[in-house]
Design an enzyme around this catalytic site. Structure first.
Site, PDB file in Angstrom:
ATOM      1  N   LYS A 101       0.823  -1.235   0.000  1.00  0.00           N
ATOM      2  CA  LYS A 101       0.000   0.000   0.000  1.00  0.00           C
ATOM      3  C   LYS A 101       0.842   1.263   0.000  1.00  0.00           C
ATOM      4  O   LYS A 101       0.454   2.276  -0.547  1.00  0.00           O
ATOM      5  CB  LYS A 101      -0.987  -0.004   1.169  1.00  0.00           C
ATOM      6  CG  LYS A 101      -0.356  -0.001   2.531  1.00  0.00           C
ATOM      7  CD  LYS A 101      -0.801  -1.157   3.348  1.00  0.00           C
ATOM      8  CE  LYS A 101       0.416  -1.846   3.914  1.00  0.00           C
ATOM      9  NZ  LYS A 101       0.235  -3.215   4.245  1.00  0.00           N
ATOM     10  N   ILE A 152      -9.936  -9.732   2.124  1.00  0.00           N
ATOM     11  CA  ILE A 152     -11.288  -9.199   1.847  1.00  0.00           C
ATOM     12  C   ILE A 152     -11.310  -8.578   0.442  1.00  0.00           C
ATOM     13  O   ILE A 152     -10.511  -7.693   0.152  1.00  0.00           O
ATOM     14  CB  ILE A 152     -11.676  -8.101   2.873  1.00  0.00           C
ATOM     15  CG1 ILE A 152     -11.543  -8.614   4.301  1.00  0.00           C
ATOM     16  CG2 ILE A 152     -13.078  -7.584   2.608  1.00  0.00           C
ATOM     17  CD1 ILE A 152     -11.701  -7.520   5.363  1.00  0.00           C
ATOM     18  N   GLU A 194       4.583  -5.056  15.586  1.00  0.00           N
ATOM     19  CA  GLU A 194       5.967  -4.902  15.129  1.00  0.00           C
ATOM     20  C   GLU A 194       6.833  -4.353  16.261  1.00  0.00           C
ATOM     21  O   GLU A 194       6.339  -3.584  17.100  1.00  0.00           O
ATOM     22  CB  GLU A 194       6.024  -3.891  13.983  1.00  0.00           C
ATOM     23  CG  GLU A 194       5.213  -4.257  12.754  1.00  0.00           C
ATOM     24  CD  GLU A 194       5.895  -5.289  11.888  1.00  0.00           C
ATOM     25  OE1 GLU A 194       7.117  -5.511  12.051  1.00  0.00           O
ATOM     26  OE2 GLU A 194       5.194  -5.896  11.068  1.00  0.00           O
ATOM     27  N   LYS A 247      -4.192   2.939   3.347  1.00  0.00           N
ATOM     28  CA  LYS A 247      -5.309   2.120   2.861  1.00  0.00           C
ATOM     29  C   LYS A 247      -6.522   2.991   2.534  1.00  0.00           C
ATOM     30  O   LYS A 247      -7.215   2.759   1.545  1.00  0.00           O
ATOM     31  CB  LYS A 247      -5.644   1.037   3.900  1.00  0.00           C
ATOM     32  CG  LYS A 247      -4.524  -0.011   4.013  1.00  0.00           C
ATOM     33  CD  LYS A 247      -4.690  -0.916   5.220  1.00  0.00           C
ATOM     34  CE  LYS A 247      -3.603  -1.984   5.260  1.00  0.00           C
ATOM     35  NZ  LYS A 247      -3.584  -2.722   6.523  1.00  0.00           N
TER      36      LYS A 247
HETATM   37  N1  HSE Z   1       0.189  -4.071   9.716  1.00  0.00           N
HETATM   38  C1  HSE Z   1      -1.084  -4.304   9.108  1.00  0.00           C
HETATM   39  C2  HSE Z   1      -2.104  -4.609  10.178  1.00  0.00           C
HETATM   40  C3  HSE Z   1      -1.099  -5.430   8.121  1.00  0.00           C
HETATM   41  O1  HSE Z   1      -1.791  -4.665  11.368  1.00  0.00           O
HETATM   42  O2  HSE Z   1      -3.258  -4.785   9.806  1.00  0.00           O
HETATM   43  C4  HSE Z   1      -0.520  -5.063   6.799  1.00  0.00           C
HETATM   44  O3  HSE Z   1      -1.253  -4.064   6.190  1.00  0.00           O
END
Ligand code: HSE
Length: 420
Positions: free
Chosen positions: A105, A136, A190, A205
């Protein structure tokens, strides 16, 4: 159908997931679609390390040109992540007439215009279903089955990490920092959680979803963004008492002349369909003038769910004689920097005569009407928690009230928008 030859840029978590899905399910996909898939090359940094996948040595390469410049490779799947070199490689693949499939993205969003222009010029396809909401099929839904609609509103839980953290905070009455640490220990957040918890991932997004749904380019720099780091267990508990559930939402609205695009924590009524989407699940709730409302829900991350969307895109890229190119208005509608919402304002106020009058007086001065109020921990002369929920009000007016409250008598601890 003749074999469709693929090149994979990257063989990490997602690339490895795609490799596995093609290896284990490719022949079934061929039976269903008539499209035989063959991965000719996969780009890795070092041939000795490729995620433990059973990939023949002749497939591995450390030279991007073995993929980007090979005329036999028809579809390039990009799994590098990040802006560069992913964006340049996708651009080169498109320039060479290869269709590109990506879940990236960030690169997509920051280079959407050039990538689209190049795809248009060479007639190659650009597919990115996996970039929003993982498995989805929201991108496809907006562009194809729902095309006969004026989509007025999108509200999405598009980040699984933050939804997981908020769900646990709500279930356990725990504070943000404690749940984050635990999520990191479990590998569910992360080590550097900034992109997720500060809302950057959701903003990328929303930029993609909003551009497609409203047919007007929504640049990520115009998306208002606020993450979940200021949310406290107290906010969630008080919100719940007042019938609300807290979610980090990506909200897009087409208001006619302008577009709203914002990512921030939101209180939703507990009976809203998005309010029950818990854990790391994603969901997108949409309103279109002919389908009315709809919600798509599923797994937004993970190697297998993401690979599901990517292989779906590969099949479309292989089958489409003409690749779809979403229509975007030449002159994009401006993204509004003010909008209307209800507001939950949590304050620590001196429990003394006139304090409430000061708060409501400032609100009234901006034409903001109060819909509900709650006071907790009251002790004459001491500090009490005061919660005010407003009726629909302009964002900027609420911010002006917050700024003008005298902190000596009333400290605003958090302001959370309330959507219905
Ligand atoms: N880091 C994103 C999340 C997933 O926690 O949904 C990848 O877009």
């Amino acid at each position: 159908m003749k074999e469709v030859v693929l090149g994979l840029l990257g063989l990490g978590n997602i690339g490895g997931g795609v490799w596995d899905l093609i290896r284990t399910f490719g022949s079934e996909v061929e039976t269903r679609t008539g499209v035989p898939l063959r991965v000719k090359k996969a780009l890795v940094l070092d041939k000795r390390f490729h995620g433990g996948k059973d990939v023949p040595d002749e497939v591995l390469t450390t030279d991007k040109n073995d993929i980007l410049e090979d005329p036999e490779i028809q579809i390039v799947c990009e799994f590098l992540g990040g802006e560069q070199p992913a964006a340049s490689m996708m651009l080169r693949a498109l320039e060479n007439g290869k269709s590109v499939v990506t879940a990236n993205k960030m690169a997509l969003c920051l280079h959407f215009d050039e990538l689209r222009a190049m795809a248009k010029k060479t007639g190659a396809g650009l597919y990115y279903e996996a970039s929003v909401g993982g498995a989805i099929p929201i991108i496809n839904a907006i562009q194809s089955p729902l095309i006969a609609n004026h989509i007025e509103q999108i509200m999405g839980i598009v980040n699984g990490t933050t939804n997981y953290i908020l769900t646990r905070m709500a279930a356990e009455g725990a504070e943000y920092e404690d749940v984050l640490k635990d999520a990191q220990r479990l590998g569910l957040a992360e080590p550097d959680p900034t992109a997720d918890v500060e809302g950057f991932d959701a903003a990328y997004k929303l930029s993609i979803l909003g551009s497609l749904a409203f047919h007007s380019r929504v640049k990520v720099e115009n998306v208002y963004r606020e993450g979940i780091t200021k949310v406290s267990a107290e906010d969630i508990a008080f919100g719940r008492e007042m019938g609300y559930v807290l979610k980090l939402l990506a909200i897009g609205k087409d208001n006619g002349d302008t577009i709203e695009a914002r990512v921030h924590p939101v209180f939703l009524p507990a009976d809203h369909p998005l309010a029950r989407v818990d854990g790391s699940l994603n969901a997108v709730y949409l309103y279109g003038h002919s389908f009315k409302d709809m919600m798509l829900e599923g797994r937004g991350a993970g190697d297998a769910p993401t690979a599901s969307a990517i292989v779906g895109d590969i099949i479309q890229a292989a089958q489409n004689a003409v690749h779809p190119m979403p229509y975007l208005q030449e002159n994009p509608k401006p993204v509004a920097d003010d909008w209307q919402s209800k507001y939950f304002i949590r304050m620590k106020a001196k429990d003394a005569p006139g304090v409430l009058a000061e708060v409501t007086g400032l609100l009234a001065g901006e034409g903001i009407s109060v819909s509900a109020m709650m006071q907790k921990g009251a002790a004459p002369g001491g500090k009490a928690t005061l919660i005010v929920i407003t009726h629909i009000a302009p964002e900027k007016a609420v911010q002006r009230v917050v700024k003008s409250l005298n902190p000596e008598i009333c400290q605003v601890e958090n302001v959370i928008r309330v959507e219905a």
